[in-house]
Design a protein around this motif. Structure first.
Motif, PDB file in Angstrom:
ATOM      1  N   THR A 177       1.293  -1.093   0.419  1.00  0.00           N
ATOM      2  CA  THR A 177       0.162   0.177   0.055  1.00  0.00           C
ATOM      3  C   THR A 177       1.069   1.399  -0.299  1.00  0.00           C
ATOM      4  N   VAL A 178       0.654   2.383  -0.860  1.00  0.00           N
ATOM      5  CA  VAL A 178       1.742   3.194  -0.929  1.00  0.00           C
ATOM      6  C   VAL A 178       0.424   4.243   0.353  1.00  0.00           C
ATOM      7  N   GLN A 179       1.403   5.175   0.874  1.00  0.00           N
ATOM      8  CA  GLN A 179       1.157   5.991   1.592  1.00  0.00           C
ATOM      9  C   GLN A 179       1.594   7.503   1.605  1.00  0.00           C
ATOM     10  N   LEU A 180       0.398   7.860   2.257  1.00  0.00           N
ATOM     11  CA  LEU A 180       1.211   9.499   1.989  1.00  0.00           C
ATOM     12  C   LEU A 180       2.069   9.840   3.516  1.00  0.00           C
ATOM     13  N   THR A 181       3.203  10.239   3.330  1.00  0.00           N
ATOM     14  CA  THR A 181       3.944   9.944   5.244  1.00  0.00           C
ATOM     15  C   THR A 181       4.828  11.921   4.622  1.00  0.00           C
ATOM     16  N   GLU A 182       4.192  12.667   3.954  1.00  0.00           N
ATOM     17  CA  GLU A 182       4.709  14.292   4.193  1.00  0.00           C
ATOM     18  C   GLU A 182       4.154  14.650   2.941  1.00  0.00           C
TER      19      GLU A 182
ATOM     20  N   GLU B 147      -2.633   5.730  -7.001  1.00  0.00           N
ATOM     21  CA  GLU B 147      -3.269   6.296  -5.472  1.00  0.00           C
ATOM     22  C   GLU B 147      -2.472   5.496  -4.223  1.00  0.00           C
ATOM     23  N   ILE B 148      -2.922   6.852  -3.318  1.00  0.00           N
ATOM     24  CA  ILE B 148      -2.232   6.535  -2.350  1.00  0.00           C
ATOM     25  C   ILE B 148      -3.373   7.102  -0.424  1.00  0.00           C
TER      26      ILE B 148
ATOM     27  N   LYS C 196       7.906   6.559  -3.398  1.00  0.00           N
ATOM     28  CA  LYS C 196       6.586   5.802  -4.046  1.00  0.00           C
ATOM     29  C   LYS C 196       5.673   6.581  -4.474  1.00  0.00           C
ATOM     30  N   CYS C 197       5.247   7.901  -4.444  1.00  0.00           N
ATOM     31  CA  CYS C 197       5.024   8.122  -4.992  1.00  0.00           C
ATOM     32  C   CYS C 197       5.484   9.252  -6.878  1.00  0.00           C
ATOM     33  N   SER C 198       4.465   8.842  -7.521  1.00  0.00           N
ATOM     34  CA  SER C 198       5.355  10.061  -8.827  1.00  0.00           C
ATOM     35  C   SER C 198       4.791  10.412 -10.160  1.00  0.00           C
TER      36      SER C 198
END
Length: 241
Positions: free
Chosen positions: A194-199, A232-233, A225-227
């Motif tokens: 799962t791609v997660q919002l970190t910042e 989907e985040i 990991k998001c580009s």
């Protein structure tokens, strides 16, 4: 001919690195979402997971969005003054400590004063020494805290809230754009597929005469990991524990 241009470019870069010029264009305020870090298998956050954005850093960056490398007297003498040694900054920040504990804690164990102090020293070494305040850590950290007080909840008043169902990256980015008038940089990790919002990172124009305050679009919209706008985040909810 091309080889001569390449050599000239390299020499120009080296010349800048040792010339003592602070040739950066913007500051990037990085706000971290602890739940997205604390649910990783290799992390243990205590005494419990913080349920608010915290400061990761205030980073000088070039116009292309690349972060200014750390100060080095031989390879990156980014300032003409001698920066304060990281081990000496705490004595200059007595009146800021409570605010730093609140807005800029080491999220893995925010009650551990040694970890907090090491985190601040690390931030100073990597980014503060090449900022506009190399001999004034109090001003550097005060400016970061002042910005965070204003922007610590970047999604407040928007349609974006923590939830299990993922968002499309563009929706997250657009929500900030609608609220603040600029595009942020969104950073992510990946846990269990799962791609997660970190910042959420906000960019500010550099002003040599005043503290950073004027927002601008971040030149690089996504990191790690998001580009892409179509990613989907997951904006993971607060964890218990």
């Amino acid at each position: 001919m091309h080889r001569h241009f390449l050599v000239a470019a390299v020499l120009a870069t080296v010349s800048w690195l040792v010339a003592g010029e602070s040739n950066f264009a913007t500051y990037k305020l990085s706000l971290r979402w602890p739940p997205a870090h604390c649910d990783a298998p290799s992390f243990e956050c205590k005494p419990h997971v913080l349920n608010t954005f915290t400061i990761h850093g205030l980073w000088p960056q070039f116009a292309d969005g690349k972060v200014v490398p750390p100060y080095d007297p031989e390879t990156n003498r980014c300032t003409d003054v001698t920066p304060v040694n990281p081990d000496q900054i705490l004595g200059q920040m007595t009146h800021l400590i409570e605010a730093l504990r609140k807005y800029w804690p080491n999220y893995r164990d925010y009650q551990n004063e040694t970890l907090n102090e090491n985190f601040w020293k690390h931030a100073w070494k990597l980014h503060g020494m090449c900022s506009d305040y190399p001999d004034n850590p109090f001003s550097y950290f005060r400016n970061a805290v002042s910005l965070s007080v204003k922007y610590i909840d970047p999604f407040k008043g928007t349609r974006i809230t923590p939830r299990i169902v993922p968002y499309i990256a563009k929706d997250i980015s657009d929500a900030i754009k609608e609220k603040l008038g600029v595009y942020p940089q969104i950073a992510c990790n990946e846990v269990g597929g799962t791609v997660q919002l970190t910042e959420v990172r906000l960019c500010f124009k550099r002003d040599r005469e005043n503290s950073p305050s004027i927002l601008q679009d971040c030149p690089i919209r996504y990191a790690y990991k998001c580009s892409d706008d179509t990613d989907e985040i997951s904006f993971v909810p607060h964890l218990i524990g």
